[in-house]
Design a protein around this motif. Structure first.
Motif, PDB file in Angstrom:
ATOM      1  N   THR A   1       6.136   7.251  -1.529  1.00  0.00           N
ATOM      2  CA  THR A   1       6.698   8.276  -0.654  1.00  0.00           C
ATOM      3  C   THR A   1       8.154   7.993  -0.397  1.00  0.00           C
ATOM      4  O   THR A   1       8.652   6.898  -0.672  1.00  0.00           O
TER       5      THR A   1
ATOM      6  N   SER B   1       3.276   8.268  10.990  1.00  0.00           N
ATOM      7  CA  SER B   1       3.342   7.494   9.745  1.00  0.00           C
ATOM      8  C   SER B   1       4.096   6.195   9.996  1.00  0.00           C
ATOM      9  O   SER B   1       4.758   6.040  11.015  1.00  0.00           O
TER      10      SER B   1
ATOM     11  N   LEU C   1      -2.410   2.890  -3.361  1.00  0.00           N
ATOM     12  CA  LEU C   1      -0.943   2.877  -3.254  1.00  0.00           C
ATOM     13  C   LEU C   1      -0.456   4.303  -3.083  1.00  0.00           C
ATOM     14  O   LEU C   1      -0.892   5.217  -3.789  1.00  0.00           O
ATOM     15  N   SER C   2       0.531   4.447  -2.122  1.00  0.00           N
ATOM     16  CA  SER C   2       1.166   5.748  -1.888  1.00  0.00           C
ATOM     17  C   SER C   2       2.666   5.602  -2.114  1.00  0.00           C
ATOM     18  O   SER C   2       3.301   4.724  -1.503  1.00  0.00           O
TER      19      SER C   2
ATOM     20  N   TYR D   1       6.658  -7.094   3.360  1.00  0.00           N
ATOM     21  CA  TYR D   1       6.690  -5.759   3.930  1.00  0.00           C
ATOM     22  C   TYR D   1       6.214  -5.832   5.348  1.00  0.00           C
ATOM     23  O   TYR D   1       5.207  -6.491   5.636  1.00  0.00           O
TER      24      TYR D   1
ATOM     25  N   SER E   1       1.234   6.853  -7.467  1.00  0.00           N
ATOM     26  CA  SER E   1       0.292   6.833  -6.334  1.00  0.00           C
ATOM     27  C   SER E   1      -1.135   6.956  -6.866  1.00  0.00           C
ATOM     28  O   SER E   1      -1.380   7.554  -7.913  1.00  0.00           O
TER      29      SER E   1
ATOM     30  N   HIS F   1       8.484   3.139  -1.641  1.00  0.00           N
ATOM     31  CA  HIS F   1       9.422   4.243  -1.845  1.00  0.00           C
ATOM     32  C   HIS F   1       9.614   4.508  -3.327  1.00  0.00           C
ATOM     33  O   HIS F   1       9.411   3.629  -4.161  1.00  0.00           O
TER      34      HIS F   1
ATOM     35  N   GLU G   1       6.820   3.540   8.123  1.00  0.00           N
ATOM     36  CA  GLU G   1       7.760   3.338   7.041  1.00  0.00           C
ATOM     37  C   GLU G   1       8.026   1.852   6.917  1.00  0.00           C
ATOM     38  O   GLU G   1       8.081   1.122   7.902  1.00  0.00           O
ATOM     39  N   TYR G   2       8.201   1.445   5.692  1.00  0.00           N
ATOM     40  CA  TYR G   2       8.429   0.025   5.421  1.00  0.00           C
ATOM     41  C   TYR G   2       9.791  -0.138   4.794  1.00  0.00           C
ATOM     42  O   TYR G   2      10.172   0.629   3.925  1.00  0.00           O
TER      43      TYR G   2
ATOM     44  N   SER H   1       0.831  -1.218   0.000  1.00  0.00           N
ATOM     45  CA  SER H   1       0.000   0.000   0.000  1.00  0.00           C
ATOM     46  C   SER H   1       0.857   1.256   0.000  1.00  0.00           C
ATOM     47  O   SER H   1       0.407   2.311  -0.446  1.00  0.00           O
ATOM     48  N   ASP H   2       2.106   1.114   0.484  1.00  0.00           N
ATOM     49  CA  ASP H   2       3.072   2.216   0.492  1.00  0.00           C
ATOM     50  C   ASP H   2       4.369   1.694  -0.090  1.00  0.00           C
ATOM     51  O   ASP H   2       4.787   0.558   0.212  1.00  0.00           O
TER      52      ASP H   2
END
Length: 557
Positions: A475, A515, A472-473, A493, A450, A407, A517-518, A404-405
């Motif tokens: 970031t 937030s 999906l984001s 993840y 995204s 980089h 982070e993964y 979902s997130d």
């Protein structure tokens, strides 16, 4: 001097009278015409003791030793032997038959007499047999008559060499000279008559009768004997009957007369049209009787060939009814169905019709997919055929798997899966179509990646469509790839707060409270965690294999 008054006086004075005391043997004496007969008194006194001997025939004196008297009619035909008191009578005739007596007077005055009977017979000759008819049917009567020359005749009837006695079927009349017989097949065909009297006998020639009977016990046999015959076989049918004369035979198939009247009917290179019930009919032209055999069934079968399974439509869609039909050329007796090697047994959703020709599903299930085998059987052959059935269903349970997130500048992989056969996949990002397969991959992500991802799954056979959405984001900064990693390329993840090093130490990662982070972790030895419920793992093999192709008349999307 007349001897008879003297004899009367002697009879009064002496009491030694021995009348009937065995002077002559008991009669009758039997002799044939023209022969010589000797009468022998049994008195054994010497000739010197005998005064006189007198022989009589009935009341007529034949000869008397006193005065050597011989009756004129016996001159030259008789001789009296004084030494034995015997009388010889020559060239006898039937008129010589009657009572003969002797009187013997001895010197001492004793008397002896006796009598016996003489029967003169004409010898048997010219014996013949005649019949009222010689051509007979069993259980009918014939009268046989025997005639012969001779006297004092007796008759004896012969059937072959056996004597024929009076009984239920045999009546003797006219002193046995005639016989009436109710004939049967067991009577010998030859009859004769034996005629005899005390001095001779003679037998007639044989008269031959023809005794017809039957037909009876008509029997039909088949060789070789089988319940069923393959086309092209050789079959022999044999008909027999008890009949005299031999019966004329006629053959029938299903009531229709066939050609040929021989006892054997040969069927060569038989075909199916020669199947049916055979029987033979026996006719005796003498008795005018006919009788049929019991029918014998001949079943000729075509060999099974060209077995095939067809369906009314190629669209085996889950939930719909569906039929498979098993057909073959030849004489079909039975069919057997199997699925994946296991015999099919009718149940609520599955039934068999038309002597197992049609396999019906009233509501298809995806579990019905598999390999079906139909065996077509008859007693002389069988054939079988396979049919691979694909059940079309879905789409259902559409899912998207992926992060979902993510980089920037990292690889994005989104996987769409669904329970569907067949399945056509399309991807949209923010309503814009971007891809046409189950897996969407982008090597380096950008901020523009995204958004809302939608996977739409379409089944162009069932005509159904279903979709799933995934946000999906993109970031943060790019994450460097671990070039030394050589293990599984599967990505997991996780929300990382503490990293455990190999030497036992730990590294605390900074965490922002607002937030998550993964980080991407590549592990050499750890297996990925089990998928969540309804994961795509169960459907990936279907996506890796060639998807079943829908019928050509179904449009592709």
């Amino acid at each position: 001097m007349d001897i008879f008054p003297f004899l009367c006086t002697v009879a009064v004075v002496f009491t030694g009278w021995t009348k009937g005391a065995g002077v002559l043997p008991d009669g009758p004496l039997n002799v044939a015409v023209g022969e010589t007969v000797m009468f022998h008194p049994t008195l054994t006194a010497p000739e010197t003791a005998i005064l006189t001997v007198r022989w009589k025939f009935g009341a007529t004196v034949i000869t008397n030793s006193n005065g050597n008297f011989t009756a004129p009619e016996y001159e030259g035909r008789i001789t009296l032997f004084r030494s034995t008191r015997s009388l010889e009578l020559r060239n006898v005739t039937p008129g010589d038959s009657g009572q003969y007596s002797v009187l013997i007077v001895q010197v001492d005055g004793a008397l002896a007499d006796g009598e016996t009977k003489l029967d003169v017979h004409v010898p048997v000759s010219d014996v013949t047999v005649t019949a009222s008819t010689r051509d007979l049917v069993e259980d009918t009567s014939v009268r046989l008559s025997c005639s012969s020359r001779g006297s004092s005749l007796s008759f004896l009837w012969l059937n072959g060499s056996s004597e024929l006695a009076a009984g239920d079927r045999v009546q003797l009349t006219d002193g046995d000279a005639n016989v009436t017989i109710n004939v049967t097949r067991y009577d010998m065909e030859t009859f004769g008559c034996r005629v005899f009297n005390p001095v001779s006998e003679a037998t007639s020639g044989q008269i031959k009768l023809f005794i017809s009977f039957g037909p009876e016990n008509v029997i039909l046999t088949i060789s070789p004997s089988h319940d069923h015959y393959d086309e092209g076989s050789e079959i022999r049918l044999t008909c027999s009957a008890e009949s005299r004369p031999a019966a004329q035979l006629t053959w029938f198939l299903n009531g229709t007369q066939l050609s040929g009247t021989e006892p054997e009917l040969s069927l060569g290179n038989v075909n199916e049209s020669q199947s049916g019930n055979y029987h033979c009919q026996a006719l005796n032209h003498k008795t005018m009787r006919s009788i049929q055999s019991q029918p014998a069934a001949v079943s000729v079968l075509k060999r099974i060939s060209g077995a095939s399974i067809t369906s009314q439509t190629n669209l085996a869609i889950e939930g719909n009814s569906f039929n498979l039909s098993c057909d073959a050329a030849g004489s079909v007796f039975s069919r057997e169905w199997r699925k994946d090697g296991v015999e099919l047994i009718p149940e609520d959703r599955l039934s068999l019709h038309e002597n197992n020709r049609v396999l019906s599903f009233n509501s298809l299930s995806r579990k019905d997919a598999g390999v079906y085998l139909c065996s077509v059987i008859n007693p002389v052959s069988q054939d079988e055929v396979e049919y691979t059935m694909v059940v079309y269903y879905g789409p259902e349970k559409v899912q998207i798997q992926g992060p979902s997130d993510i980089h920037l500048q990292t690889t994005l992989t989104l996987t769409c899966c669904a329970e569907s056969v067949p399945a056509l996949y399309s991807w949209m990002l923010n309503s814009t179509k971007i891809h046409n397969s189950a897996v969407y991959t982008k090597d380096k992500t950008e901020p523009s990646d995204s958004g809302n991802y939608t996977c739409e799954v379409m089944n162009n056979v069932t005509g159904r469509t279903s979709s799933a959405a995934h946000g999906l984001s993109v970031t943060g900064a790019a994450v460097q790839d671990n070039k030394a990693f050589t293990g599984s390329q599967d990505l997991n993840y996780a929300d990382i707060r503490t990293f455990h090093k190999k030497d036992g130490g730990t590294v605390q990662l900074g965490v922002k409270p607002d937030s998550s982070e993964y980080a991407e972790i590549r592990a050499n030895n750890n297996r990925p965690a089990p998928p969540p419920p309804h994961s795509c793992d169960a459907h990936l093999p279907r996506m890796k294999n060639a998807a079943p192709q829908p019928p050509s008349n179904i449009s592709q999307v």
